[in-house]
Enzyme design. Structure first.
Site, short mmCIF file in Angstrom:
data_model
loop_
_atom_site.label_atom_id
_atom_site.label_comp_id
_atom_site.label_asym_id
_atom_site.label_seq_id
_atom_site.Cartn_x
_atom_site.Cartn_y
_atom_site.Cartn_z
N THR A 73 0.80 -1.22 0.00
CA THR A 73 0.00 0.00 0.00
C THR A 73 0.84 1.28 0.00
O THR A 73 2.04 1.25 0.29
CB THR A 73 -0.93 0.04 1.23
N ASP A 74 0.16 2.38 -0.30
CA ASP A 74 0.79 3.69 -0.20
C ASP A 74 0.53 4.25 1.21
O ASP A 74 -0.02 3.55 2.06
CB ASP A 74 0.27 4.63 -1.30
N ALA A 75 0.87 5.48 1.43
CA ALA A 75 0.73 6.09 2.76
C ALA A 75 -0.72 6.15 3.23
O ALA A 75 -0.99 6.20 4.43
CB ALA A 75 1.33 7.49 2.76
#
Length: 149
Positions: free
Chosen positions: A22-24
């Site tokens: 995932t991203d942030a």
């Protein structure tokens, strides 16, 4: 080919979304869908009796020639995914896969893709014909097989 009208792929890999995917914001980073699809194609081959490590020892590799992805909805951290891999076209030296990534909980289509893999010689990476028997098994539909061996 409209995704909503398709039936689920005959071969489905289940996997979980981890933090590293995932991203942030906790959303699956777009390129990671291609990784999930790669795993599903590999497991599809394995389920049909073709482990990629054994194919490589026999001098045959499948390499990605081209890919296209359409993103419909986000996958999130901890989601369980269903990733399909279906051969929709088998040519002399390539296979075209249609792939779907769905959320297991509600089967919502998150991403769909079309990936063409080329068959190459392991020693030179030059194109080579897919053995006819293998092509027939992988396609699962003799009507989609194109001759030329």
């Amino acid at each position: 080919m409209h995704a909503q009208s398709r039936s689920p792929s005959p071969s489905v890999l289940r996997c979980r979304v981890y933090y590293e995917d995932t991203d942030a914001g906790g959303i699956v980073y777009y390129v990671n869908y291609l990784k999930f699809m790669e795993r599903a194609r590999t497991e599809r081959l394995r389920a049909l009796g073709y482990a990629q490590s054994e194919l490589a020892r026999d001098g045959l590799l499948f390499v990605v020639h081209s890919s296209e992805a359409r993103y419909h909805a986000p996958a999130r951290l901890d989601d369980e995914l269903l990733i399909g891999a279906e051969v929709v076209e088998a040519k002399r030296a390539s296979l075209r896969f249609y792939q779907e990534v769905r959320r297991a909980e509600d089967e919502v289509l998150l991403c769909e893709g079309w990936v063409t893999v080329a068959c190459v010689r392991a020693d030179s990476f030059r194109p080579r014909a897919i053995p006819t028997a293998m092509r027939t098994v992988l396609a699962g539909n003799p009507a989609s097989i194109q001759s030329g061996d």
